[in-house]
Scaffold this active site. Structure first.
Site, mmCIF file in Angstrom:
data_model
loop_
_atom_site.group_PDB
_atom_site.id
_atom_site.type_symbol
_atom_site.label_atom_id
_atom_site.label_comp_id
_atom_site.label_asym_id
_atom_site.label_seq_id
_atom_site.Cartn_x
_atom_site.Cartn_y
_atom_site.Cartn_z
ATOM 1 N N LYS A 126 0.842 -1.207 0.000
ATOM 2 C CA LYS A 126 0.000 0.000 0.000
ATOM 3 C C LYS A 126 0.878 1.258 0.000
ATOM 4 O O LYS A 126 0.702 2.155 -0.832
ATOM 5 C CB LYS A 126 -0.911 -0.018 1.226
ATOM 6 C CG LYS A 126 -1.852 1.159 1.296
ATOM 7 C CD LYS A 126 -2.740 1.039 2.522
ATOM 8 C CE LYS A 126 -3.127 2.419 3.012
ATOM 9 N NZ LYS A 126 -3.610 2.410 4.382
ATOM 10 N N ASP A 144 -6.837 0.444 0.311
ATOM 11 C CA ASP A 144 -7.087 0.670 1.733
ATOM 12 C C ASP A 144 -8.462 0.092 2.059
ATOM 13 O O ASP A 144 -9.088 -0.573 1.231
ATOM 14 C CB ASP A 144 -6.983 2.165 2.082
ATOM 15 C CG ASP A 144 -8.219 2.933 1.652
ATOM 16 O OD1 ASP A 144 -8.999 2.409 0.803
ATOM 17 O OD2 ASP A 144 -8.442 4.034 2.163
#
Ligand code: SF4
Length: 230
Positions: A126, A144
């Protein structure tokens, strides 16, 4: 009848276009000017609001402006500087560990590939995708909690695993759309497609969503002003 892959790809592109019109300037709200600052801010943003991170980073960046400065810092001092972002001991370890690795293995420069970024302490896919998409102009699909929920509701993925979601949704769209789409899905999840009681009545992609009619209607309220910052 199950949706074929070409149909799914076509729907994903329609969704991308509609969200682009709804959130034309979607962008991350962390403040940074260099790859190192982006990395630091992204690490600090775990379990913390971007607004709070942005209040902490000006002093941090001014006192410890480079990976070399961070690597040589006193851990107690770093902890003090970032204490209000939460999980400050772990974050200090990540920041200092990443700084050391960048100095020792990458000549003081933040690497610009997924392969190398994820070798840094505290950096997962991420964070690496944030760097790739926002600093290096490379495709980076950031997954997310909002991207995970909204992609799943839209039927763009069958998985709840972030790495699989990244691969499955990425396959549906050209790489140059990965970063903007992920930013728009985050905004959409924050502003309309809430975890509980999503505002399907205000949703611009309602006609492309298999969940249409699944969630109970909410009492009509004023439409929320749409922010373009993640
Ligand atoms: S129609 Fe409802 S569930 Fe589907 S994306 Fe829009 S807000 Fe989310």
């Amino acid at each position: 009848m199950a949706e074929s892959k070409p149909q799914l790809k076509a729907r994903a592109r329609r969704i991308g276009k509609i969200l682009a019109a709804a959130y034309p300037k979607a962008r991350i709200s962390l403040d940074f000017e260099t790859p190192w600052q982006c990395l630091v801010a992204t690490i600090l943003s775990a379990q913390c609001t971007d607004a709070r991170v942005n209040r902490v980073t000006p002093v941090l960046f001014s006192e410890l402006p480079t990976p070399a400065a961070m690597a040589a810092a006193d851990p107690g001092h770093v902890q003090k500087l970032i204490v209000t972002t939460g999980f400050f001991r772990q974050k200090t370890k990540s920041l200092m560990g990443a700084a050391r690795a960048i100095v020792e293995r990458y000549g003081g420069k933040v690497p610009d590939t997924m392969e190398n970024l994820v070798t840094l302490p505290g950096v997962g896919r991420k964070t690496a995708n944030v760097l790739l998409g926002h600093v290096y102009g490379k495709p980076g699909f950031v997954v997310d909690t909002h991207v995970r929920r909204v992609s799943h509701r839209l039927g763009l993925t069958s998985s709840k695993d972030p790495d699989e979601i990244e691969a499955q949704v990425g396959e549906l769209l050209p790489p140059d759309q990965w970063t903007p789409l992920s930013m728009r899905l985050i905004l959409h999840g924050r502003q309309i497609c809430y975890a509980r009681a999503p505002r399907c009545d205000q949703c611009p992609i309602v006609k492309e969503c298999p969940k249409i009619g699944v969630f109970p209607a909410r009492p009509a309220g004023p439409a929320r002003r749409r922010s373009q910052r993640i």
